[in-house]
Design a protein around this motif. Structure first.
Motif, short mmCIF file in Angstrom:
data_model
loop_
_atom_site.label_atom_id
_atom_site.label_comp_id
_atom_site.label_asym_id
_atom_site.label_seq_id
_atom_site.Cartn_x
_atom_site.Cartn_y
_atom_site.Cartn_z
N TYR A 1 0.82 -1.21 0.00
CA TYR A 1 0.00 0.00 0.00
C TYR A 1 0.85 1.26 0.00
O TYR A 1 1.79 1.38 0.76
N LEU A 2 0.45 2.19 -0.86
CA LEU A 2 1.01 3.53 -0.90
C LEU A 2 -0.12 4.49 -0.53
O LEU A 2 -1.14 4.55 -1.23
N VAL A 3 0.03 5.20 0.56
CA VAL A 3 -1.01 6.12 1.02
C VAL A 3 -0.81 7.47 0.34
O VAL A 3 0.31 8.00 0.31
N VAL A 4 -1.90 8.01 -0.20
CA VAL A 4 -1.87 9.30 -0.88
C VAL A 4 -3.01 10.17 -0.37
O VAL A 4 -4.02 9.67 0.10
N THR A 5 -2.84 11.48 -0.47
CA THR A 5 -3.90 12.39 -0.02
C THR A 5 -4.85 12.76 -1.14
O THR A 5 -5.96 13.23 -0.89
N ASP A 6 -4.43 12.54 -2.38
CA ASP A 6 -5.27 12.85 -3.54
C ASP A 6 -5.09 11.73 -4.56
O ASP A 6 -4.12 11.71 -5.31
N ILE A 7 -6.03 10.81 -4.59
CA ILE A 7 -5.88 9.63 -5.43
C ILE A 7 -5.92 9.97 -6.92
O ILE A 7 -5.22 9.36 -7.72
N ASN A 8 -6.69 10.98 -7.29
CA ASN A 8 -6.73 11.38 -8.69
C ASN A 8 -5.37 11.90 -9.14
O ASN A 8 -4.87 11.54 -10.21
N ARG A 9 -4.77 12.75 -8.33
CA ARG A 9 -3.46 13.32 -8.68
C ARG A 9 -2.38 12.25 -8.68
O ARG A 9 -1.54 12.21 -9.59
#
Length: 147
Positions: A71-79
């Motif tokens: 898993y890679l956690v991101v704050t903006d999945i679209n970006r």
């Protein structure tokens, strides 16, 4: 006592191909250590992560491509999805799980689109490296209490 995850080993068939892939994603190259003909360790770190991945020759007895659910956690999945695609990764469409809880292994239970309520932890996208090691992007905009 604190315990921090530092390194995850991913099994690959072709070390130089894996290097090219992860560097192409914009991950920081931390080292390429050749000890002898049968032992080489390569380390990369995703942007903003405290945990790195290592791969190489003689590093793992696992079958290439057998690491799943990384898993890679991101704050903006679209970006994040767009950036990875721009860097050459074949990233899935954004999805959420039919249970509304957590992404399952494989593609079972996937529903197209982000979580309908855009709740933190519940929108995903996925991609694999050239060997098939499976990565999941998870959008987290607000952490659970205590995290």
């Amino acid at each position: 006592m604190e315990m921090k995850l530092e390194v995850v080993v991913i099994p690959v068939a072709d070390v130089d191909r894996a290097k090219s892939f992860y560097e192409g994603l914009g991950w920081r190259p931390d080292g390429d250590f050749v000890v002898d003909k049968g032992f080489r360790v390569v380390q990369y770190t995703p942007p903003g992560s405290s945990c790195s991945v290592i791969f190489g020759t003689g590093v793992s007895s696992a079958a290439p491509g057998s690491a799943q659910g990384l898993y890679l956690v991101v704050t903006d999945i679209n970006r994040a999805r767009a950036e990875l695609r721009d860097r050459g990764a074949e990233v899935s469409e954004i999805f959420h799980d039919v249970s509304g809880v957590f992404d399952r292994s494989g593609t079972e239970g996937r529903v197209p689109g982000p979580d309908p309520e855009r709740r933190s932890y519940l929108s995903f996208a996925s991609f694999s490296d050239p060997d098939g090691n499976g990565w999941v992007l998870q959008e987290i905009t607000k952490r659970f209490p205590g995290r």
